[in-house]
Design a protein around this motif. Sequence first.
Motif, PDB file in Angstrom:
ATOM      1  N   UNK A 287       0.824  -1.213   0.000  1.00 12.14           N
ATOM      2  CA  UNK A 287       0.000   0.000   0.000  1.00 12.14           C
ATOM      3  C   UNK A 287       0.861   1.268   0.000  1.00 12.14           C
ATOM      4  N   UNK A 288       2.070   1.176   0.517  1.00 10.41           N
ATOM      5  CA  UNK A 288       2.974   2.334   0.492  1.00 10.41           C
ATOM      6  C   UNK A 288       3.245   2.805  -0.938  1.00 10.41           C
ATOM      7  N   UNK A 289       3.256   1.888  -1.874  1.00 14.94           N
ATOM      8  CA  UNK A 289       3.471   2.227  -3.284  1.00 14.94           C
ATOM      9  C   UNK A 289       2.156   2.642  -3.933  1.00 14.94           C
ATOM     10  N   UNK A 290       1.102   1.905  -3.648  1.00 14.97           N
ATOM     11  CA  UNK A 290      -0.185   2.134  -4.297  1.00 14.97           C
ATOM     12  C   UNK A 290      -0.863   3.425  -3.822  1.00 14.97           C
ATOM     13  N   UNK A 291      -0.892   3.649  -2.527  1.00 12.67           N
ATOM     14  CA  UNK A 291      -1.716   4.725  -1.958  1.00 12.67           C
ATOM     15  C   UNK A 291      -1.450   6.106  -2.564  1.00 12.67           C
ATOM     16  N   UNK A 292      -0.191   6.547  -2.691  1.00  7.63           N
ATOM     17  CA  UNK A 292       0.032   7.884  -3.248  1.00  7.63           C
ATOM     18  C   UNK A 292      -0.433   8.019  -4.709  1.00  7.63           C
ATOM     19  N   UNK A 293      -0.580   6.902  -5.394  1.00  6.60           N
ATOM     20  CA  UNK A 293      -0.949   6.932  -6.811  1.00  6.60           C
ATOM     21  C   UNK A 293      -2.339   6.353  -7.066  1.00  6.60           C
ATOM     22  N   UNK A 294      -3.126   6.162  -6.018  1.00  5.80           N
ATOM     23  CA  UNK A 294      -4.393   5.439  -6.097  1.00  5.80           C
ATOM     24  C   UNK A 294      -5.424   6.054  -7.043  1.00  5.80           C
ATOM     25  N   UNK A 295      -5.309   7.330  -7.349  1.00  4.67           N
ATOM     26  CA  UNK A 295      -6.296   7.970  -8.217  1.00  4.67           C
ATOM     27  C   UNK A 295      -5.896   7.937  -9.693  1.00  4.67           C
ATOM     28  N   UNK A 296      -4.720   7.407  -9.981  1.00  7.66           N
ATOM     29  CA  UNK A 296      -4.275   7.303 -11.373  1.00  7.66           C
ATOM     30  C   UNK A 296      -5.063   6.216 -12.090  1.00  7.66           C
ATOM     31  N   UNK A 297      -5.439   6.488 -13.304  1.00  9.02           N
ATOM     32  CA  UNK A 297      -6.073   5.471 -14.152  1.00  9.02           C
ATOM     33  C   UNK A 297      -4.951   4.766 -14.901  1.00  9.02           C
ATOM     34  N   UNK A 298      -4.382   3.786 -14.232  1.00  5.74           N
ATOM     35  CA  UNK A 298      -3.186   3.116 -14.734  1.00  5.74           C
ATOM     36  C   UNK A 298      -3.305   1.625 -14.420  1.00  5.74           C
ATOM     37  N   UNK A 299      -3.094   0.795 -15.422  1.00  9.15           N
ATOM     38  CA  UNK A 299      -3.225  -0.658 -15.236  1.00  9.15           C
ATOM     39  C   UNK A 299      -2.274  -1.187 -14.177  1.00  9.15           C
ATOM     40  N   UNK A 300      -1.072  -0.641 -14.124  1.00  8.79           N
ATOM     41  CA  UNK A 300      -0.099  -1.126 -13.145  1.00  8.79           C
ATOM     42  C   UNK A 300      -0.538  -0.806 -11.719  1.00  8.79           C
ATOM     43  N   UNK A 301      -1.065   0.385 -11.496  1.00 10.16           N
ATOM     44  CA  UNK A 301      -1.534   0.777 -10.166  1.00 10.16           C
ATOM     45  C   UNK A 301      -2.747  -0.066  -9.772  1.00 10.16           C
ATOM     46  N   UNK A 302      -3.632  -0.328 -10.722  1.00 14.65           N
ATOM     47  CA  UNK A 302      -4.784  -1.195 -10.429  1.00 14.65           C
ATOM     48  C   UNK A 302      -4.341  -2.615 -10.116  1.00 14.65           C
ATOM     49  N   UNK A 303      -3.301  -3.093 -10.792  1.00 12.40           N
ATOM     50  CA  UNK A 303      -2.778  -4.430 -10.509  1.00 12.40           C
ATOM     51  C   UNK A 303      -2.226  -4.493  -9.084  1.00 12.40           C
ATOM     52  N   UNK A 304      -1.521  -3.455  -8.675  1.00 12.44           N
ATOM     53  CA  UNK A 304      -1.023  -3.411  -7.297  1.00 12.44           C
ATOM     54  C   UNK A 304      -2.179  -3.456  -6.305  1.00 12.44           C
ATOM     55  N   UNK A 305      -3.256  -2.755  -6.636  1.00 13.22           N
ATOM     56  CA  UNK A 305      -4.449  -2.805  -5.784  1.00 13.22           C
ATOM     57  C   UNK A 305      -4.975  -4.238  -5.697  1.00 13.22           C
ATOM     58  N   UNK A 306      -4.924  -4.950  -6.798  1.00 15.09           N
ATOM     59  CA  UNK A 306      -5.344  -6.348  -6.792  1.00 15.09           C
ATOM     60  C   UNK A 306      -4.478  -7.202  -5.878  1.00 15.09           C
ATOM     61  N   UNK A 307      -3.169  -6.994  -5.922  1.00 15.34           N
ATOM     62  CA  UNK A 307      -2.272  -7.744  -5.046  1.00 15.34           C
ATOM     63  C   UNK A 307      -2.564  -7.428  -3.578  1.00 15.34           C
ATOM     64  N   UNK A 308      -2.879  -6.184  -3.300  1.00 13.25           N
ATOM     65  CA  UNK A 308      -3.258  -5.796  -1.935  1.00 13.25           C
ATOM     66  C   UNK A 308      -4.539  -6.525  -1.530  1.00 13.25           C
ATOM     67  N   UNK A 309      -5.486  -6.617  -2.450  1.00 13.36           N
ATOM     68  CA  UNK A 309      -6.722  -7.351  -2.173  1.00 13.36           C
ATOM     69  C   UNK A 309      -6.432  -8.818  -1.871  1.00 13.36           C
ATOM     70  N   UNK A 310      -5.470  -9.406  -2.556  1.00 20.13           N
ATOM     71  CA  UNK A 310      -5.108 -10.805  -2.288  1.00 20.13           C
ATOM     72  C   UNK A 310      -4.633 -10.953  -0.844  1.00 20.13           C
ATOM     73  N   UNK A 311      -3.794 -10.025  -0.386  1.00 15.12           N
ATOM     74  CA  UNK A 311      -3.306 -10.091   0.996  1.00 15.12           C
ATOM     75  C   UNK A 311      -4.453  -9.932   1.994  1.00 15.12           C
ATOM     76  N   UNK A 312      -5.389  -9.045   1.693  1.00 18.21           N
ATOM     77  CA  UNK A 312      -6.561  -8.870   2.560  1.00 18.21           C
ATOM     78  C   UNK A 312      -7.381 -10.161   2.594  1.00 18.21           C
ATOM     79  N   UNK A 313      -7.540 -10.775   1.439  1.00 22.76           N
ATOM     80  CA  UNK A 313      -8.274 -12.043   1.363  1.00 22.76           C
ATOM     81  C   UNK A 313      -7.615 -13.096   2.256  1.00 22.76           C
ATOM     82  N   UNK A 314      -6.289 -13.168   2.219  1.00 29.32           N
ATOM     83  CA  UNK A 314      -5.568 -14.139   3.048  1.00 29.32           C
ATOM     84  C   UNK A 314      -5.749 -13.831   4.528  1.00 29.32           C
ATOM     85  N   UNK A 315      -5.735 -12.555   4.880  1.00 28.68           N
ATOM     86  CA  UNK A 315      -5.947 -12.175   6.282  1.00 28.68           C
ATOM     87  C   UNK A 315      -7.340 -12.606   6.740  1.00 28.68           C
TER      88      UNK A 315
END
Length: 110
Positions: free
Chosen positions: A26-54
Motif C-alpha cells: 500500500x505504500x506504493x499504491x496509496x500515493x498513486x491510487x487515483x491514477x487510471x493506470x493498469x499497473x496501479x490497479x494491478x497493485x491494488x489487486x495484489x493488496x486485495x489478495x493479501x486482505x483475502x488471506x488475512x
Amino acid sequence: MINKKIEEFVKLIEQNRFYDAHEALEEVWFPRRFEKCSEIELLKGFINAAVSFELIKRGRIPQSKRVWANYLKYRQNLYRINSEYKNSYHKLARYLENKQKTLLGHNIVI
C-alpha cells in the motif's frame, strides 16, 4: 522502489503476515491510487489478495472470497501493462493464486 516493495510483500506473505504485506504494498499504491493506470490497479489487486488471506486467517471465508473476486478483477491488468516489472508481476500472481488454493484447500486458520 516497486521491486523492493514486491520483495517485501512476498516475504511477508511467506511468513503469513498478510496484514503487514498489505501495508507494505500500500505504500506504493496509496500515493498513486487515483491514477487510471493498469499497473496501479494491478497493485491494488495484489493488496486485495493479501486482505483475502488475512480474512482466511481470521476464519472469515465468505468475506475472503468476495475480496478475492476483486483481486481477480484487477489481475486482468497483467495483460495490459507495459512495465519493467511485468515478469515479477506474473510470478507474483502465480504465487498468490497457489497460496490461496493452499490456504482454502486446507482450511488453514493461522
